[in-house]
Design a protein around this motif. Structure first.
Motif, PDB file in Angstrom:
ATOM      1  N   LEU A   1       0.856  -1.183   0.000  1.00 22.95           N
ATOM      2  CA  LEU A   1       0.000   0.000   0.000  1.00 22.95           C
ATOM      3  C   LEU A   1       0.894   1.235   0.000  1.00 22.95           C
ATOM      4  N   LYS A   2       0.707   2.108  -0.984  1.00 26.53           N
ATOM      5  CA  LYS A   2       1.463   3.358  -1.043  1.00 26.53           C
ATOM      6  C   LYS A   2       0.691   4.408  -0.265  1.00 26.53           C
ATOM      7  N   VAL A   3       1.307   4.923   0.792  1.00 25.81           N
ATOM      8  CA  VAL A   3       0.635   5.837   1.711  1.00 25.81           C
ATOM      9  C   VAL A   3       1.355   7.177   1.745  1.00 25.81           C
ATOM     10  N   ALA A   4       0.626   8.196   2.161  1.00 22.44           N
ATOM     11  CA  ALA A   4       1.210   9.530   2.286  1.00 22.44           C
ATOM     12  C   ALA A   4       0.589  10.252   3.465  1.00 22.44           C
ATOM     13  N   VAL A   5       1.373  11.134   4.062  1.00 23.09           N
ATOM     14  CA  VAL A   5       0.903  12.004   5.135  1.00 23.09           C
ATOM     15  C   VAL A   5       1.102  13.444   4.689  1.00 23.09           C
ATOM     16  N   ALA A   6       0.034  14.233   4.781  1.00 24.06           N
ATOM     17  CA  ALA A   6       0.092  15.648   4.410  1.00 24.06           C
ATOM     18  C   ALA A   6       0.246  16.491   5.669  1.00 24.06           C
ATOM     19  N   GLN A   7       1.431  17.053   5.853  1.00 27.06           N
ATOM     20  CA  GLN A   7       1.664  17.988   6.955  1.00 27.06           C
ATOM     21  C   GLN A   7       1.367  19.382   6.414  1.00 27.06           C
ATOM     22  N   ILE A   8       0.383  20.064   7.001  1.00 21.66           N
ATOM     23  CA  ILE A   8      -0.122  21.293   6.406  1.00 21.66           C
ATOM     24  C   ILE A   8      -0.179  22.438   7.420  1.00 21.66           C
ATOM     25  N   ARG A   9      -0.214  23.638   6.860  1.00 16.36           N
ATOM     26  CA  ARG A   9      -0.467  24.841   7.654  1.00 16.36           C
ATOM     27  C   ARG A   9      -1.853  25.341   7.274  1.00 16.36           C
ATOM     28  N   CYS A  10      -2.804  25.158   8.155  1.00 22.77           N
ATOM     29  CA  CYS A  10      -4.205  25.492   7.872  1.00 22.77           C
ATOM     30  C   CYS A  10      -4.466  26.986   8.026  1.00 22.77           C
ATOM     31  N   GLU A  11      -5.565  27.414   7.430  1.00 21.98           N
ATOM     32  CA  GLU A  11      -6.094  28.758   7.654  1.00 21.98           C
ATOM     33  C   GLU A  11      -7.160  28.650   8.736  1.00 21.98           C
ATOM     34  N   PRO A  12      -6.938  29.268   9.901  1.00 22.43           N
ATOM     35  CA  PRO A  12      -7.866  29.093  11.027  1.00 22.43           C
ATOM     36  C   PRO A  12      -9.305  29.479  10.678  1.00 22.43           C
ATOM     37  N   GLY A  13     -10.205  28.526  10.820  1.00 21.53           N
ATOM     38  CA  GLY A  13     -11.620  28.790  10.636  1.00 21.53           C
ATOM     39  C   GLY A  13     -12.068  29.004   9.204  1.00 21.53           C
ATOM     40  N   ASP A  14     -11.200  28.786   8.233  1.00 18.87           N
ATOM     41  CA  ASP A  14     -11.532  29.034   6.822  1.00 18.87           C
ATOM     42  C   ASP A  14     -11.707  27.696   6.110  1.00 18.87           C
ATOM     43  N   VAL A  15     -12.909  27.124   6.208  1.00 23.00           N
ATOM     44  CA  VAL A  15     -13.160  25.812   5.616  1.00 23.00           C
ATOM     45  C   VAL A  15     -12.977  25.818   4.103  1.00 23.00           C
ATOM     46  N   PRO A  16     -13.487  26.820   3.367  1.00 23.37           N
ATOM     47  CA  PRO A  16     -13.278  26.808   1.904  1.00 23.37           C
ATOM     48  C   PRO A  16     -11.812  26.798   1.501  1.00 23.37           C
ATOM     49  N   ALA A  17     -10.974  27.603   2.162  1.00 23.57           N
ATOM     50  CA  ALA A  17      -9.552  27.638   1.827  1.00 23.57           C
ATOM     51  C   ALA A  17      -8.881  26.318   2.168  1.00 23.57           C
ATOM     52  N   ASN A  18      -9.210  25.766   3.316  1.00 22.61           N
ATOM     53  CA  ASN A  18      -8.595  24.494   3.710  1.00 22.61           C
ATOM     54  C   ASN A  18      -9.068  23.347   2.821  1.00 22.61           C
ATOM     55  N   LEU A  19     -10.322  23.376   2.422  1.00 19.43           N
ATOM     56  CA  LEU A  19     -10.828  22.352   1.511  1.00 19.43           C
ATOM     57  C   LEU A  19     -10.113  22.429   0.174  1.00 19.43           C
ATOM     58  N   ALA A  20      -9.917  23.633  -0.331  1.00 19.55           N
ATOM     59  CA  ALA A  20      -9.190  23.790  -1.597  1.00 19.55           C
ATOM     60  C   ALA A  20      -7.779  23.220  -1.485  1.00 19.55           C
ATOM     61  N   MET A  21      -7.122  23.436  -0.344  1.00 17.56           N
ATOM     62  CA  MET A  21      -5.793  22.875  -0.128  1.00 17.56           C
ATOM     63  C   MET A  21      -5.857  21.346  -0.111  1.00 17.56           C
ATOM     64  N   HIS A  22      -6.861  20.787   0.535  1.00 19.83           N
ATOM     65  CA  HIS A  22      -7.024  19.328   0.551  1.00 19.83           C
ATOM     66  C   HIS A  22      -7.166  18.781  -0.862  1.00 19.83           C
TER      67      HIS A  22
END
Length: 285
Positions: free
Chosen positions: A4-25
């Protein structure tokens, strides 16, 4: 699939900004899929950022929300694990981690061990989950999710291992100084992760946040460990996608060599626990 090829995304989120964080996802998911990744793990509360006092009424998502449907729709040919504030049908809010694949929500884990110490006050914000279930990923892979402090309740990794999984997903939001009194979060996590992976023969994916938000500094350090507790990929302090390939045969060999799960005796533990409760009741005034 034996691997199984796996990955972990270490990210810097935008606090409380679901649309921006979703776009990053969605962007990271597309890049991971292009790289052949089959399972991608994001940190705890990755769609909102980890907030000490979140506006749950504004940020919480139902399982049929447009945002989660969009994330599930992007999980074509790849399985995604992402964190969000879940709006329960009874009006309560949960710190939750969803597993998405091919347009569907495979599973949602609600955090069981809500911290209420140091700078952490989740017990005042969220309701506690009440279930720990394995999720079938296909190809013989089965995973359980523990969210951050869940991994510090010794019974929970043990119970996850007893459920028959061969992969542990551990999203977190660990910041320097969050526990207080000089506790070293990065070193503590190194001990905790290696111990769990080695003891139960479980490859483990650990996803943490990174970057500072005001006086809160997330230290990163996301990693992938094999079934012997050895790190096979580790992130630094900034945003990063780490990738590794896991083999079922290596995990099976580790669990045969150190058969902690096989030799666990839940009936004995239940008897000892019942005796402990009985003695505690006997001491009650």
């Amino acid at each position: 699939m034996s691997s199984l090829k796996v990955a972990v995304a270490q990210i810097r989120c935008e606090p409380g900004d679901v649309p921006a964080n979703l776009a990053m996802h969605l962007s990271i998911t597309a890049a991971a899929r292009e790289a052949g990744v089959e399972l991608l793990l994001f940190p705890e509360l990755s769609l909102t950022d980890y907030l000490s006092a979140p506006d749950c009424a504004a940020l919480a998502l139902g399982r049929d929300s447009q945002e989660l449907r969009g994330l599930a729709g992007a999980a074509r040919g790849i399985t995604i694990s992402a964190g969000f504030i879940e709006r329960g049908t009874d009006g309560r809010f949960f710190n939750a981690q969803g597993l998405f694949h091919d347009g569907k929500v495979l599973a949602v884990h609600r955090k069981l061990n809500l911290p209420g110490y140091g700078a952490l006050r989740e017990d005042r914000v969220y309701a506690r989950g009440n279930a720990l279930a394995a999720a079938e990923l296909g190809g013989g892979w089965s995973a359980a999710t523990l969210i951050c402090a869940d991994a510090w309740n010794p019974a929970l990794p043990w119970l996850a291992a007893l459920s028959g999984i061969n992969l542990l997903l551990l999203p977190a939001a660990s910041a320097l100084g969050a526990v207080g009194d000089g506790f070293d979060n990065p070193s503590g996590w190194s001990v905790n992760l290696a111990h769990t992976a080695l003891t139960y023969g479980l490859p483990t994916l650990f996803a943490n946040h990174c970057g500072s938000r005001g006086d809160v500094a997330f230290w990163g350090g996301s990693r992938i460990l094999d079934a012997t507790g050895r790190e096979i990929a580790r992130a630094g302090a900034g945003p990063e996608l780490i990738v590794a390939t896991l083999a079922q045969a290596e995990g099976e060999a580790a669990r045969r060599r150190l058969p902690t799960v096989r030799d666990s005796d839940p009936l004995l533990v239940r008897a000892l626990f019942a005796d402990l409760i009985s003695r505690d009741r006997g001491r009650a005034p």
